[in-house]
Design a protein around this motif. Structure first.
Motif, PDB file in Angstrom:
ATOM      1  N   GLY A  11     -54.348  59.683  35.936  1.00  0.00           N
ATOM      2  CA  GLY A  11     -53.862  60.101  37.252  1.00  0.00           C
ATOM      3  C   GLY A  11     -53.486  61.578  37.241  1.00  0.00           C
ATOM      4  O   GLY A  11     -53.728  62.288  36.258  1.00  0.00           O
ATOM      5  N   LEU A  36     -57.674  52.721  35.904  1.00  0.00           N
ATOM      6  CA  LEU A  36     -58.636  53.448  36.749  1.00  0.00           C
ATOM      7  C   LEU A  36     -58.695  52.842  38.151  1.00  0.00           C
ATOM      8  O   LEU A  36     -59.741  52.375  38.609  1.00  0.00           O
ATOM      9  N   ILE A  61     -51.483  47.747  32.661  1.00  0.00           N
ATOM     10  CA  ILE A  61     -50.204  47.628  31.925  1.00  0.00           C
ATOM     11  C   ILE A  61     -49.571  46.252  32.115  1.00  0.00           C
ATOM     12  O   ILE A  61     -48.700  45.852  31.350  1.00  0.00           O
ATOM     13  N   SER A  86     -48.519  55.085  43.407  1.00  0.00           N
ATOM     14  CA  SER A  86     -47.616  56.221  43.621  1.00  0.00           C
ATOM     15  C   SER A  86     -47.507  56.730  45.058  1.00  0.00           C
ATOM     16  O   SER A  86     -46.738  57.647  45.315  1.00  0.00           O
ATOM     17  N   THR A 101     -47.613  46.313  39.662  1.00  0.00           N
ATOM     18  CA  THR A 101     -47.787  47.366  38.642  1.00  0.00           C
ATOM     19  C   THR A 101     -46.450  47.993  38.255  1.00  0.00           C
ATOM     20  O   THR A 101     -46.090  48.065  37.071  1.00  0.00           O
ATOM     21  N   TYR A 151     -42.475  51.673  47.900  1.00  0.00           N
ATOM     22  CA  TYR A 151     -42.768  52.425  46.667  1.00  0.00           C
ATOM     23  C   TYR A 151     -41.466  52.772  45.936  1.00  0.00           C
ATOM     24  O   TYR A 151     -41.308  52.493  44.742  1.00  0.00           O
ATOM     25  N   LYS A 155     -39.997  51.625  42.174  1.00  0.00           N
ATOM     26  CA  LYS A 155     -39.672  52.585  41.105  1.00  0.00           C
ATOM     27  C   LYS A 155     -38.203  52.430  40.681  1.00  0.00           C
ATOM     28  O   LYS A 155     -37.862  52.551  39.510  1.00  0.00           O
ATOM     29  N   SER A 179     -38.832  65.587  41.122  1.00  0.00           N
ATOM     30  CA  SER A 179     -39.114  65.815  42.542  1.00  0.00           C
ATOM     31  C   SER A 179     -40.629  65.914  42.765  1.00  0.00           C
ATOM     32  O   SER A 179     -41.411  65.641  41.862  1.00  0.00           O
ATOM     33  N   LYS A 190     -52.017  63.022  49.066  1.00  0.00           N
ATOM     34  CA  LYS A 190     -50.689  63.636  49.050  1.00  0.00           C
ATOM     35  C   LYS A 190     -50.692  64.922  49.872  1.00  0.00           C
ATOM     36  O   LYS A 190     -51.740  65.573  50.018  1.00  0.00           O
TER      37      LYS A 190
HETATM   38  P1  NAD Z   1     -51.294  58.916  40.452  1.00  0.00           P
HETATM   39  O1  NAD Z   1     -51.367  57.907  41.544  1.00  0.00           O
HETATM   40  O2  NAD Z   1     -52.048  60.189  40.567  1.00  0.00           O
HETATM   41  O3  NAD Z   1     -51.753  58.226  39.073  1.00  0.00           O
HETATM   42  C1  NAD Z   1     -51.376  56.943  38.712  1.00  0.00           C
HETATM   43  C2  NAD Z   1     -52.260  56.508  37.539  1.00  0.00           C
HETATM   44  O4  NAD Z   1     -51.831  55.202  37.118  1.00  0.00           O
HETATM   45  C3  NAD Z   1     -53.742  56.385  37.912  1.00  0.00           C
HETATM   46  O5  NAD Z   1     -54.548  56.951  36.904  1.00  0.00           O
HETATM   47  C4  NAD Z   1     -53.972  54.879  37.977  1.00  0.00           C
HETATM   48  O6  NAD Z   1     -55.305  54.490  37.662  1.00  0.00           O
HETATM   49  C5  NAD Z   1     -52.967  54.374  36.947  1.00  0.00           C
HETATM   50  N1  NAD Z   1     -52.562  52.985  37.171  1.00  0.00           N
HETATM   51  C6  NAD Z   1     -52.168  52.414  38.338  1.00  0.00           C
HETATM   52  N2  NAD Z   1     -51.885  51.119  38.146  1.00  0.00           N
HETATM   53  C7  NAD Z   1     -52.084  50.870  36.821  1.00  0.00           C
HETATM   54  C8  NAD Z   1     -51.929  49.711  36.014  1.00  0.00           C
HETATM   55  N3  NAD Z   1     -51.537  48.540  36.537  1.00  0.00           N
HETATM   56  N4  NAD Z   1     -52.202  49.809  34.693  1.00  0.00           N
HETATM   57  C9  NAD Z   1     -52.612  50.990  34.153  1.00  0.00           C
HETATM   58  N5  NAD Z   1     -52.794  52.101  34.882  1.00  0.00           N
HETATM   59  C10 NAD Z   1     -52.519  52.039  36.191  1.00  0.00           C
HETATM   60  O7  NAD Z   1     -49.749  59.185  40.227  1.00  0.00           O
HETATM   61  P2  NAD Z   1     -48.984  60.520  39.805  1.00  0.00           P
HETATM   62  O8  NAD Z   1     -48.695  61.318  41.022  1.00  0.00           O
HETATM   63  O9  NAD Z   1     -49.694  61.134  38.670  1.00  0.00           O
HETATM   64  O10 NAD Z   1     -47.602  59.901  39.311  1.00  0.00           O
HETATM   65  C11 NAD Z   1     -47.443  59.494  37.950  1.00  0.00           C
HETATM   66  C12 NAD Z   1     -46.063  58.920  37.776  1.00  0.00           C
HETATM   67  O11 NAD Z   1     -45.095  59.908  38.098  1.00  0.00           O
HETATM   68  C13 NAD Z   1     -45.744  57.724  38.660  1.00  0.00           C
HETATM   69  O12 NAD Z   1     -44.987  56.816  37.904  1.00  0.00           O
HETATM   70  C14 NAD Z   1     -44.928  58.299  39.802  1.00  0.00           C
HETATM   71  O13 NAD Z   1     -44.057  57.343  40.325  1.00  0.00           O
HETATM   72  C15 NAD Z   1     -44.183  59.410  39.078  1.00  0.00           C
HETATM   73  N6  NAD Z   1     -43.784  60.576  39.903  1.00  0.00           N
HETATM   74  C16 NAD Z   1     -44.697  61.216  40.682  1.00  0.00           C
HETATM   75  C17 NAD Z   1     -44.314  62.356  41.379  1.00  0.00           C
HETATM   76  C18 NAD Z   1     -45.303  63.114  42.233  1.00  0.00           C
HETATM   77  O14 NAD Z   1     -44.892  64.034  42.934  1.00  0.00           O
HETATM   78  N7  NAD Z   1     -46.586  62.805  42.214  1.00  0.00           N
HETATM   79  C19 NAD Z   1     -42.988  62.818  41.299  1.00  0.00           C
HETATM   80  C20 NAD Z   1     -42.072  62.124  40.500  1.00  0.00           C
HETATM   81  C21 NAD Z   1     -42.488  61.005  39.794  1.00  0.00           C
END
Ligand code: NAD
Ligand code: DAU
Length: 336
Positions: A11, A36, A61, A86, A101, A151, A155, A179, A190
């Motif tokens: 991701g 994926l 996972i 996410s 998830t 969501y 979390k 953040s 996004k």
């Molecule tokens: P994203 O949606 O870009 O990526 C999520 C990844 O998780 C993807 O590659 C997806 O294939 C994989 N995935 C989803 N379900 C799965 C499962 N059941 N088993 C294995 N893989 C799985 O998300 P992101 O923006 O990269 O966020 C990553 C993490 O950071 C998340 O936990 C999110 O809550 C946290 N986060 C994101 C932000 C942000 O601004 N994007 C900020 C703070 C925290």
């Protein structure tokens, strides 16, 4: 060698983390477990693919047998759990997969990590677990959790579960709450990548509500550096907020993108507000700065330009996405 299981590493943030860390450390062996989903993309990891310290496994996972097999086979001692559904809007249209998830999946990882006696389990959480702020104030690690979207609630459940595993079993768990991130490889559902791509394609820019909601933006590499510091030096049972003190109204960001790309403001279209839309997020990261010596290095002004340039230079990456199943999501979400 440090054998690390990184979940969700295909991701946005996870792939930036893997690419970054494999460049920085030659004593890390990374197993990337990623399902994926629509958000996972192995193209993000092209620069790491051939690295001898990197191994990819496609899987969920929430698949306990697979997770057990991975811990055993690779002698996993560290876990960084990025894997999640996410996107807030998608959790509003359908929440079940978010709990499967983000909650069940995290539970399976925690139980397996406990069985294999890992040295550190880093749960990647979010500032959204704190809910919404008024005009004043910042989220500190002591702010009570008050998640508002499906969501955010999933979390928060995972975050509290991870801390409960520390409290009950003495597991070396740490939680980070960051953040809003921006940077390369962010999926264009996004705000920032959506507005960049719509501007480039002369499409309408949908702004929810009055456009005055505030987010606190951080460049993804600053987040990745903080994660690694917490992984290496964070104290078990602790929570660390991560943010770059960069509050912006959504409309300000959109106008800045239009200006940089020399596009007209009449592309902006105000649309129906997101249900339950949090008004303002702002993070106090004093703790990670004082205790672990972290500092954000990228200024918003420079890093947003760097990000826009990345999308300009990587048309192949995003064209494949927006011409795929994304089109259906987009039409349903925006209806134009
Ligand atoms: P994203 O949606 O870009 O990526 C999520 C990844 O998780 C993807 O590659 C997806 O294939 C994989 N995935 C989803 N379900 C799965 C499962 N059941 N088993 C294995 N893989 C799985 O998300 P992101 O923006 O990269 O966020 C990553 C993490 O950071 C998340 O936990 C999110 O809550 C946290 N986060 C994101 C932000 C942000 O601004 N994007 C900020 C703070 C925290
Ligand atoms: O704060 C951290 C969180 O940031 C992460 O935990 C989430 O995974 C991540 O998706 C992000 O959540 P947000 O809901 O804040 O991000 P999003 O990019 O979806 O929206 C940012 C702001 O822009 C928000 O106020 C809603 C608004 N918005 C978003 C979209 C997609 C619009 O006005 N129009 C849009 O089309």
């Amino acid at each position: 060698m440090k054998n690390i299981l990184v979940t969700g590493g295909a991701g946005f943030i996870g792939s930036n983390y893997i690419n970054y860390i494999l460049n920085e450390r030659d004593d890390y062996f990374i197993v990337n477990l990623d399902k994926l989903t629509y958000a996972g993309n192995l193209e993000n990891l092209k620069s790491s693919q051939a690295n001898k310290n990197y191994h990819f496994i496609k899987g969920d996972i929430a698949n306990s047998d697979l997770v057990n097999f991975i811990f055993e086979k690779f002698n996993i001692k560290y876990v960084v759990n990025f894997a999640a559904e996410s996107h807030v809007d998608r959790s509003i249209s359908g929440s079940e997969i978010f709990y499967r998830t983000n909650v069940i999946g995290t539970n399976i990882l925690l139980e397996t990590a406990r069985k294999f006696e890992v040295e550190k389990f880093l749960q990647i959480s979010t500032d959204e677990v704190y809910g919404s702020l008024g005009k004043e104030g910042l989220f500190s690690e002591n702010t009570p959790l008050s998640p508002n979207s499906p969501y955010a609630s999933s979390k928060a459940a995972a975050d509290m579960m991870a801390l409960a595993f520390h409290h009950t079993f003495g597991m070396p768990v740490v939680v980070t709450r960051c953040s809003n991130n921006y940077g390369p490889f962010q999926f264009p559902e996004k705000l920032i990548p959506l507005m960049i791509l719509n501007s480039l394609n002369n499409k309408k820019l949908p702004i929810y509500g009055d456009g005055l909601n505030v987010r606190d933006w951080i460049y993804v590499i600053d987040h990745n550096k903080a994660i690694n510091l917490v992984l290496e030096k964070g104290n078990a049972g602790e929570v660390y907020n991560i943010g770059a003190s960069n509050e912006m109204k959504n409309i300000e960001i959109v106008k800045l993108i239009l200006k940089y790309l020399n596009k007209p403001e009449n592309l902006i279209q105000y649309v129906k507000d997101r249900p339950g839309h949090d008004r303002r997020y702002a993070i106090d990261s004093t703790k990670i700065k004082n205790e672990l010596g972290w500092m954000p290095e990228f200024s918003f002004e420079k890093a947003i330009e760097k990000t826009i340039d990345w999308y300009l230079q990587n048309k192949n990456w995003w064209e494949r996405i927006i011409n795929g199943e994304y089109q259906k999501y987009y039409e349903t979400q925006y209806k134009f």
